[in-house]
Write a protein that holds these residues in place. Structure first.
Motif, short mmCIF file in Angstrom:
data_model
loop_
_atom_site.label_atom_id
_atom_site.label_comp_id
_atom_site.label_asym_id
_atom_site.label_seq_id
_atom_site.Cartn_x
_atom_site.Cartn_y
_atom_site.Cartn_z
N ALA A 109 0.84 -1.20 0.00
CA ALA A 109 0.00 0.00 0.00
C ALA A 109 0.88 1.25 0.00
O ALA A 109 0.61 2.21 -0.73
CB ALA A 109 -0.92 -0.01 1.21
N PHE A 110 1.94 1.21 0.79
CA PHE A 110 2.83 2.37 0.87
C PHE A 110 3.55 2.59 -0.47
O PHE A 110 3.64 3.72 -0.96
CB PHE A 110 3.85 2.18 1.99
CG PHE A 110 4.69 3.39 2.25
CD1 PHE A 110 4.16 4.50 2.89
CD2 PHE A 110 6.01 3.45 1.83
CE1 PHE A 110 4.92 5.64 3.11
CE2 PHE A 110 6.79 4.57 2.05
CZ PHE A 110 6.23 5.67 2.70
N LEU A 129 1.27 4.20 7.82
CA LEU A 129 1.75 3.08 6.99
C LEU A 129 3.27 2.93 7.13
O LEU A 129 3.79 1.82 7.32
CB LEU A 129 1.41 3.32 5.51
CG LEU A 129 -0.05 3.12 5.08
CD1 LEU A 129 -0.22 3.51 3.62
CD2 LEU A 129 -0.47 1.67 5.27
N LEU A 148 1.47 4.15 -3.03
CA LEU A 148 1.35 5.60 -2.84
C LEU A 148 2.63 6.32 -3.26
O LEU A 148 2.61 7.44 -3.74
CB LEU A 148 1.14 5.92 -1.36
CG LEU A 148 -0.24 5.78 -0.78
CD1 LEU A 148 -0.17 5.97 0.72
CD2 LEU A 148 -1.16 6.83 -1.38
N PHE A 151 -6.99 9.31 -8.79
CA PHE A 151 -5.93 8.93 -7.83
C PHE A 151 -6.33 7.66 -7.07
O PHE A 151 -5.52 6.76 -6.89
CB PHE A 151 -5.69 10.06 -6.83
CG PHE A 151 -5.28 11.36 -7.47
CD1 PHE A 151 -4.18 11.42 -8.31
CD2 PHE A 151 -6.01 12.52 -7.25
CE1 PHE A 151 -3.80 12.61 -8.90
CE2 PHE A 151 -5.64 13.72 -7.85
CZ PHE A 151 -4.53 13.76 -8.68
N THR A 152 -7.61 7.61 -6.67
CA THR A 152 -8.09 6.42 -5.95
C THR A 152 -8.13 5.22 -6.89
O THR A 152 -7.73 4.11 -6.51
CB THR A 152 -9.49 6.70 -5.37
OG1 THR A 152 -9.41 7.82 -4.51
CG2 THR A 152 -10.02 5.50 -4.61
N PHE A 191 -4.73 3.91 -7.55
CA PHE A 191 -4.27 3.27 -6.32
C PHE A 191 -4.88 1.87 -6.18
O PHE A 191 -4.20 0.91 -5.84
CB PHE A 191 -4.63 4.13 -5.10
CG PHE A 191 -4.28 3.51 -3.78
CD1 PHE A 191 -2.96 3.46 -3.35
CD2 PHE A 191 -5.26 2.94 -2.97
CE1 PHE A 191 -2.63 2.86 -2.14
CE2 PHE A 191 -4.94 2.35 -1.77
CZ PHE A 191 -3.62 2.32 -1.34
N MET A 192 -6.17 1.76 -6.49
CA MET A 192 -6.83 0.47 -6.38
C MET A 192 -6.28 -0.53 -7.41
O MET A 192 -6.14 -1.71 -7.13
CB MET A 192 -8.35 0.63 -6.55
CG MET A 192 -9.01 1.32 -5.37
SD MET A 192 -8.63 0.45 -3.81
CE MET A 192 -9.32 1.58 -2.61
N PRO A 223 -4.86 9.57 -3.27
CA PRO A 223 -6.26 9.47 -2.85
C PRO A 223 -6.49 10.29 -1.57
O PRO A 223 -5.64 10.28 -0.67
CB PRO A 223 -6.45 7.98 -2.58
CG PRO A 223 -5.37 7.30 -3.34
CD PRO A 223 -4.23 8.26 -3.39
#
Lengths: 485, 245
Positions: A25-26, B217, A29, A154-155, A158-159, B206
């Motif tokens: 996840a990091f 995180l 991002l 952006f979301t 990311f997904m 996001p």
């Protein structure tokens, strides 16, 4: 708390997996929007797959628009408008390949413009730049694209990156299952799993919008099914499982077709072990079956497919295949080229513009060479050490490594043959599908040279810790300074 | 406990100490080079290499955009410094006369093309002030072909109207051209600077992951890695040493 007593293997495995997801996840991002290799094309393709079946918009012709595609200007690429404009505003062209450049952090207006955009999320120009590959990654990511359609790009990006994390999670589980299956102890399997989970390039590949991770997952599944088949014998169920893994590879990315070819020797070995027929009789049957299957394949596989993967219809720029091949090998089998491949296998991030240090790579390569020499020695010796896997598994892993190496180089050469340029190349991530097999070979070789299980375990511990440090260093001292300082 | 067990335990402790030192070194390196370079512009178009000749300075004037300037971050070209050689960086006044800060670089940068940091004491009131950066290479031998270089823009760019590059080696002055150089500023405290980094990390991300979730995180990764390292080192093999099922 006594650390020696409390942690059970399951808890440690859970921690490794949980850390992998958080790290994924990091990393999802950390790399700026579309700054992973070919990410605009892959995300544009995901958007294309997510389009409604009935197109309510008019298609424009590429020729009539008279576009001149400029590789340095994302705006000239025929991808969905939202992908193109978001990439442009986020500084895609300025940052890509240019390690001295960063995004604009001094204003938030461009971010707001991207976030609240009303741009087209579909392809309206033909021919477009979306990928023609049929990949299970695109299918799954397009579901996510529809599911999160009310969210910002952006979301959604990311997904789509998190989907890669999930597939990477599967690879970690399979690496644990595979090492346990081939005879590593519980402890050594966990140590190996940690090594895989923190391999920096694999980690970043499992945190980007790209079909590569689907292929890595398919290969990892195939490794596992392969060792199950080699260990427990051929059954219909296992055969179907193996075929499923090979098909998954086929529908992930081009080189996945290789797994279908590898099924044959795997099944032949399984059949030989199971049937207990005399060698002579088996060989005769094998030859007959091979001829029949070759005939069937010849009739069933479309000629256009063979032409496309071999580029056989293209006009060579060389007087003979030998000259073409020798020129190709001369250009690619060089110390600097091999080092570049190794660098992008272990840690060259973004658009291959931010890498781990030379000294780190040198140490890794030294360990790899020692491990490889040890494995070859082990294979040629009469020893069978109880804490190391049986040799048949190593032969299987080596076979897949060589097969993928040849397949990638063959395709690269075919493109070179009619362009006289190295256009595909051998970025290290192309070889990541063999990560599990490759690392098992390296550590087995080291284990053989050490000759003692306790020393072997200690070395594995040191390697696992070193890999964690390598990953942390890559995040903290390579990627963050590259994009944010 | 037998002697071999004692040695083994010490070895494990040693491994963990080594890991901790490694992690400390990683953070130390990061903080040692940490600085938030100016953004809002990039170095576009063709790149040229400015060769550094012994004793001849290359100067670059620029205007600081904020207060509390404390670093210059610049990209060196091919730098292979031999023993005894060094490059001297100076921060000077607008006329390249009075030296405000100086440092010497005697080691090659970690990686080609990445920013090398020239740190100096914080200048509280730097905003809007014109400065001069000077780089001078010192060597006792005359290396002809492989002298160190600095990367710079090839063409004038109005973005850099406040900057002038002077190549003492060629005796040329290039207006609106610049070395790949970014001044960096501090907010006055490490925590403040790190929060600025978090804000940068949050941009183009996001909405639900901006700010503290990123810190959270990263914290889990760091603490989790340390915990995992400890568990991996001190893990005792289970009863079923080998699974032959």
């Amino acid at each position: 708390m006594n650390l020696r007593q409390i942690p059970t293997p399951k808890i440690i495995l859970t921690i490794i997996l949980a850390l992998f997801v958080v790290k994924g996840a990091f990393l999802s991002l950390l790399i700026p929007l579309f700054q992973n290799p070919d990410e605009p094309v892959h995300y544009g393709t995901v958007q294309h797959w997510a389009e409604p079946k009935e197109k309510s918009w008019e298609m424009r012709s590429y020729e009539s628009e008279k576009y001149a595609i400029n590789p340095n200007d994302i705006r000239t690429t025929n991808l969905p408008e939202e992908t193109v404009r978001s990439a442009f505003l986020a500084g895609f062209d300025e940052v890509k390949f240019e390690k001295q450049n960063i995004q604009n952090f001094s204003t938030s207006t461009t971010e707001q413009e991207i976030r609240t955009n009303n741009w087209k999320r579909y392809v309206d120009t033909s021919p477009s730049a979306v990928s023609g590959t049929t990949s299970v990654y695109y299918l799954l990511a397009s579901w996510g694209e529809r599911l999160f359609s009310h969210n910002s790009i952006f979301t959604r990006v990311f997904m789509a990156r998190m989907l890669a994390v999930i597939l990477g999670f599967g690879v970690i589980l399979l690496s644990y299952a595979t090492t346990k299956k081939i005879g590593f102890s519980e402890r050594n399997s966990l140590l190996f799993t940690a090594i895989v989970a923190f391999q920096p390039m694999f980690s970043i590949t499992a945190a980007q919008v790209n079909i590569d991770i689907a292929l890595v997952f398919a290969f990892s599944l195939f490794f596992y099914v392969g060792v199950v088949l080699l260990k427990d014998g051929l059954t219909w169920r296992r055969a179907l499982f193996a075929i499923g893994a090979a098909l998954l590879g086929f529908f992930s990315k081009g080189p996945g077709a290789l797994l279908i070819l590898v099924l044959y020797p795997l099944f032949v070995f399984g059949a030989y072990e199971k049937l207990h027929v005399p060698v002579k009789k088996f060989l005769v049957s094998l030859i007959l079956i091979t001829i029949v299957l070759s005939g069937v394949a010849f009739l069933v596989i479309p000629g256009s497919y063979i032409v496309s993967i071999t580029n056989s219809s293209a006009q060579s720029k060389f007087s003979s295949p030998i000259k073409s091949l020798s020129k190709y090998l001369d250009k690619t089998i060089r110390g600097s080229e091999l080092r570049d491949t190794a660098l992008s296998y272990w840690g060259n991030f973004g658009w291959l513009d931010s890498s781990i240090s030379d000294w780190e790579l040198s140490i890794i390569r030294l360990i790899e060479v020692i491990g490889f020499v040890g494995t070859i020695w082990y294979l040629l010796s009469h020893h069978q050490l109880s804490y190391l896997p049986e040799k048949k598994y190593l032969v299987f892993f080596l076979g897949l490594i060589i097969a993928l190496e040849l397949a990638i180089r063959f395709y690269d050469w075919r493109v070179f043959d009619y362009t006289e340029q190295i256009l595909i190349g051998q970025p290290g991530r192309y070889f990541l599908p063999n990560l599990i097999g490759h690392l098992i070979i390296v550590i087995t070789g080291i284990g053989f040279l050490l000759r003692q299980e306790s020393l072997f375990t200690l070395t594995l511990k040191a390697m696992a810790l070193a890999m964690i440090l390598l990953q942390m260093n890559a995040i903290i001292n390579v990627i963050i300074p590259r994009y944010y300082l | 406990m037998n002697p071999s067990q004692v040695i083994k335990n010490h070895l494990h402790t040693f491994l963990f100490v080594l890991f901790s030192l490694g992690l400390f070194g990683i953070f130390f390196t990061f903080l040692g080079n940490f600085g938030l370079g100016e953004s809002g512009y990039n170095f576009l178009g063709k790149t040229k290499k400015i060769t550094l000749s012994p004793g001849i300075p290359i100067t670059q004037t620029f205007t600081a955009k904020e207060d509390h300037m404390h670093q210059l971050r610049l990209v060196l070209g091919n730098v292979s410094l031999k023993e005894g050689e060094y490059i001297e960086f100076r921060l000077q006044d607008a006329f390249c006369r009075e030296t405000l800060a100086m440092t010497r670089l005697s080691q090659e940068p970690r990686s080609q093309g990445v920013y090398t940091v020239f740190p100096f004491p914080v200048i509280p009131h730097s905003q809007g002030i014109h400065y001069c950066f000077a780089a001078t290479y010192f060597s006792s031998e005359n290396r002809k072909g492989d002298k160190p270089t600095l990367s710079a823009t090839e063409d004038p760019d109005l973005t850099f109207a406040d900057r002038t590059l002077s190549d003492g080696n060629k005796n040329k002055v290039y207006k609106s051209q610049t070395l790949f150089l970014r001044p960096a500023y501090t907010s006055g405290s490490l925590l403040g600077d790190l929060w600025q980094l978090v804000l940068r990390l949050s941009q183009y991300k996001p909405a639900f992951l901006k700010g503290w979730p990123i810190v959270f995180l990263f914290g889990i990764i760091t603490l989790g890695s340390i915990a995992l390292a400890a568990l991996l080192i001190f893990i005792k093999n289970s009863q079923a040493t080998k699974d032959h099922s």
